[in-house]
Write a protein that holds these residues in place. Structure first.
Motif, PDB file in Angstrom:
ATOM      1  N   ALA A 218       5.094  12.712   6.846  1.00  0.00           N
ATOM      2  CA  ALA A 218       4.804  11.670   6.530  1.00  0.00           C
ATOM      3  C   ALA A 218       4.585  11.571   4.934  1.00  0.00           C
ATOM      4  N   LYS A 219       3.873  12.511   4.398  1.00  0.00           N
ATOM      5  CA  LYS A 219       3.521  12.492   3.021  1.00  0.00           C
ATOM      6  C   LYS A 219       4.716  13.250   2.405  1.00  0.00           C
ATOM      7  N   GLY A 220       5.736  12.656   2.014  1.00  0.00           N
ATOM      8  CA  GLY A 220       6.644  13.505   1.484  1.00  0.00           C
ATOM      9  C   GLY A 220       7.174  12.853  -0.105  1.00  0.00           C
ATOM     10  N   PRO A 221       8.096  13.349  -0.659  1.00  0.00           N
ATOM     11  CA  PRO A 221       8.528  12.800  -1.946  1.00  0.00           C
ATOM     12  C   PRO A 221       9.527  11.603  -1.883  1.00  0.00           C
ATOM     13  N   TYR A 222       9.771  11.021  -0.932  1.00  0.00           N
ATOM     14  CA  TYR A 222      10.661  10.131  -0.470  1.00  0.00           C
ATOM     15  C   TYR A 222      10.041   8.450  -0.732  1.00  0.00           C
ATOM     16  N   ALA A 223       9.272   8.242  -1.180  1.00  0.00           N
ATOM     17  CA  ALA A 223       8.541   6.819  -1.266  1.00  0.00           C
ATOM     18  C   ALA A 223       9.433   5.913  -2.159  1.00  0.00           C
ATOM     19  N   ASN A 224       9.590   4.590  -1.603  1.00  0.00           N
ATOM     20  CA  ASN A 224      10.548   3.669  -1.876  1.00  0.00           C
ATOM     21  C   ASN A 224       9.840   3.142  -3.368  1.00  0.00           C
ATOM     22  N   VAL A 225      10.625   2.481  -4.051  1.00  0.00           N
ATOM     23  CA  VAL A 225      10.082   1.912  -5.280  1.00  0.00           C
ATOM     24  C   VAL A 225      10.819   0.371  -5.611  1.00  0.00           C
ATOM     25  N   ILE A 226      10.093  -0.052  -6.489  1.00  0.00           N
ATOM     26  CA  ILE A 226      10.800  -1.486  -7.117  1.00  0.00           C
ATOM     27  C   ILE A 226      11.511  -1.071  -8.329  1.00  0.00           C
ATOM     28  N   ALA A 227      12.645  -1.323  -8.623  1.00  0.00           N
ATOM     29  CA  ALA A 227      13.270  -0.920  -9.740  1.00  0.00           C
ATOM     30  C   ALA A 227      13.711  -2.541 -10.582  1.00  0.00           C
ATOM     31  N   VAL A 228      13.544  -2.136 -12.061  1.00  0.00           N
ATOM     32  CA  VAL A 228      13.871  -3.342 -12.938  1.00  0.00           C
ATOM     33  C   VAL A 228      14.536  -2.768 -13.910  1.00  0.00           C
ATOM     34  N   ARG A 229      15.279  -3.436 -14.731  1.00  0.00           N
ATOM     35  CA  ARG A 229      15.893  -3.049 -16.084  1.00  0.00           C
ATOM     36  C   ARG A 229      14.823  -2.537 -16.957  1.00  0.00           C
ATOM     37  N   THR A 230      14.900  -1.346 -17.591  1.00  0.00           N
ATOM     38  CA  THR A 230      13.966  -0.926 -18.487  1.00  0.00           C
ATOM     39  C   THR A 230      13.486  -2.073 -19.567  1.00  0.00           C
ATOM     40  N   GLU A 231      14.343  -3.020 -20.086  1.00  0.00           N
ATOM     41  CA  GLU A 231      14.127  -3.857 -21.098  1.00  0.00           C
ATOM     42  C   GLU A 231      13.237  -4.791 -20.371  1.00  0.00           C
ATOM     43  N   ASP A 232      13.069  -5.040 -19.021  1.00  0.00           N
ATOM     44  CA  ASP A 232      12.223  -6.074 -18.514  1.00  0.00           C
ATOM     45  C   ASP A 232      11.123  -5.651 -18.048  1.00  0.00           C
ATOM     46  N   LYS A 233      10.646  -4.394 -17.908  1.00  0.00           N
ATOM     47  CA  LYS A 233       9.436  -3.667 -17.356  1.00  0.00           C
ATOM     48  C   LYS A 233       7.973  -4.331 -17.655  1.00  0.00           C
ATOM     49  N   ASP A 234       8.049  -4.839 -19.156  1.00  0.00           N
ATOM     50  CA  ASP A 234       6.793  -5.368 -19.331  1.00  0.00           C
ATOM     51  C   ASP A 234       6.569  -6.951 -19.297  1.00  0.00           C
ATOM     52  N   LYS A 235       7.556  -7.286 -18.812  1.00  0.00           N
ATOM     53  CA  LYS A 235       7.587  -8.946 -18.330  1.00  0.00           C
ATOM     54  C   LYS A 235       6.316  -9.137 -17.691  1.00  0.00           C
ATOM     55  N   PRO A 236       5.855 -10.303 -17.689  1.00  0.00           N
ATOM     56  CA  PRO A 236       4.687 -10.685 -16.887  1.00  0.00           C
ATOM     57  C   PRO A 236       5.209 -10.837 -15.303  1.00  0.00           C
ATOM     58  N   TRP A 237       6.484 -11.120 -15.254  1.00  0.00           N
ATOM     59  CA  TRP A 237       6.800 -11.409 -13.715  1.00  0.00           C
ATOM     60  C   TRP A 237       6.830 -10.117 -12.837  1.00  0.00           C
ATOM     61  N   VAL A 238       6.972  -9.151 -13.834  1.00  0.00           N
ATOM     62  CA  VAL A 238       7.279  -7.693 -12.870  1.00  0.00           C
ATOM     63  C   VAL A 238       5.775  -7.455 -12.441  1.00  0.00           C
ATOM     64  N   ALA A 239       4.823  -7.559 -13.256  1.00  0.00           N
ATOM     65  CA  ALA A 239       3.389  -7.244 -12.927  1.00  0.00           C
ATOM     66  C   ALA A 239       2.835  -8.068 -11.616  1.00  0.00           C
ATOM     67  N   LYS A 240       3.480  -9.436 -11.787  1.00  0.00           N
ATOM     68  CA  LYS A 240       3.061 -10.210 -10.708  1.00  0.00           C
ATOM     69  C   LYS A 240       3.736  -9.811  -9.348  1.00  0.00           C
ATOM     70  N   LEU A 241       5.116  -9.371  -9.443  1.00  0.00           N
ATOM     71  CA  LEU A 241       6.039  -9.068  -8.245  1.00  0.00           C
ATOM     72  C   LEU A 241       5.234  -7.749  -7.492  1.00  0.00           C
ATOM     73  N   VAL A 242       4.851  -6.777  -8.368  1.00  0.00           N
ATOM     74  CA  VAL A 242       4.056  -5.625  -7.916  1.00  0.00           C
ATOM     75  C   VAL A 242       2.753  -5.853  -7.164  1.00  0.00           C
TER      76      VAL A 242
END
Length: 266
Positions: A218-242
């Motif tokens: 169960a505890k392996g390296p294959y955790a799924n993630v939310i990905a965005v364009r790097t230019e958008d990573k600090d936009k407010p909506w990103v933090a709200k989505l996470v």
């Protein structure tokens, strides 16, 4: 004269209002989030309801493969995607030059080995056909699972990106069939067994605890993630989505809907 001045003032006021209104209209446009059909899409529907309480509208876009969601994100057709584990994302960034950033962990789907012909891996005959996903990271994941069951041995340096060429010991002379990950559940009639990603197994009605004859830890390296364009990573909506994804409402849905076939990774 006064009338003309009033008209000019009104026109200028209208222009200023239009300029300042444009960003507000742009914010009202739903964010497009790409997912693969099945659990990722079902979970994102719950995320959508939660994040809307925080003033963010989502439009969920479903895909049937692993390649297009990243291509669409790079092209600007999506604002984010939620469907891939971190090793796959890192491989895509390296191989295709995508400027993406992982902004939050989501879930893990334990990969399992499934078969319609045998009940135990001990029953695998010499020369049996064994299916693995044909993309580099998930293919390696399937081979590592097969190795963990003692059926093959891989070069130690192969790591998570192991391929059939990295097999150094194969006592049963298994024939490795590399197929699209989404096709593996439907190919079980033609294979002796296959390593299937958890999301595609779930979509096909297969359960790791009920149907798999072997499951990765169960505890392996294959955790799924939310990905965005790097230019958008600090936009407010990103933090709200996470934040919405990591909410108690979403966790409760996952635990109730998928039980032990999906594990939360935050």
């Amino acid at each position: 004269m006064k009338r003309r001045q009033l008209l000019k003032t009104a026109a200028l006021a209208g222009l200023v209002a239009a300029v300042y209104a444009a960003p507000l209209q742009a914010q009202d446009k739903p964010l497009k989030v790409g997912v693969t059909a099945g659990p990722h899409a079902q979970i994102m529907e719950v995320v959508k309801k939660v994040v809307e309480k925080d003033g963010v509208k989502l439009q969920i876009v479903e895909f049937s493969d692993y390649v297009q969601p990243n291509a669409a994100l790079a092209a600007g057709d999506l604002d984010a995607n939620s469907y891939q584990h971190l090793p796959y994302l890192e491989a895509q960034i390296k191989d295709r030059g995508y400027k993406f950033t992982s902004v939050g962990y989501t879930i893990t789907f334990p990969m399992g080995i499934y078969s319609k012909k045998i009940k135990s891996l001990k029953e695998l005959k010499d020369g049996a056909r064994f299916g693995v996903p044909n993309d580099p990271t998930n293919g390696g994941r399937g081979l590592l699972l097969l190795q963990s069951q003692g059926l093959i041995k891989l070069k130690p340096e192969a790591g998570l990106k192991a391929t059939a060429l990295d097999i150094v010991s194969n006592p049963k002379k298994l024939k490795i069939a590399e197929l699209d990950a989404a096709q593996l559940p439907r190919s079980l009639d033609d294979l002796d067994a296959a390593a299937i990603n958890g999301n595609y197994a779930e979509s096909a009605g297969l359960s790791p605890t009920r149907d798999a004859i072997a499951v990765e830890e169960a505890k392996g390296p294959y955790a799924n993630v939310i990905a965005v364009r790097t230019e958008d990573k600090d936009k407010p909506w990103v933090a709200k989505l996470v934040k919405a994804y990591h909410s108690p409402e979403v966790k409760q849905f996952i635990n109730g809907k998928f039980k032990d076939s999906v594990i939360t990774s935050w």
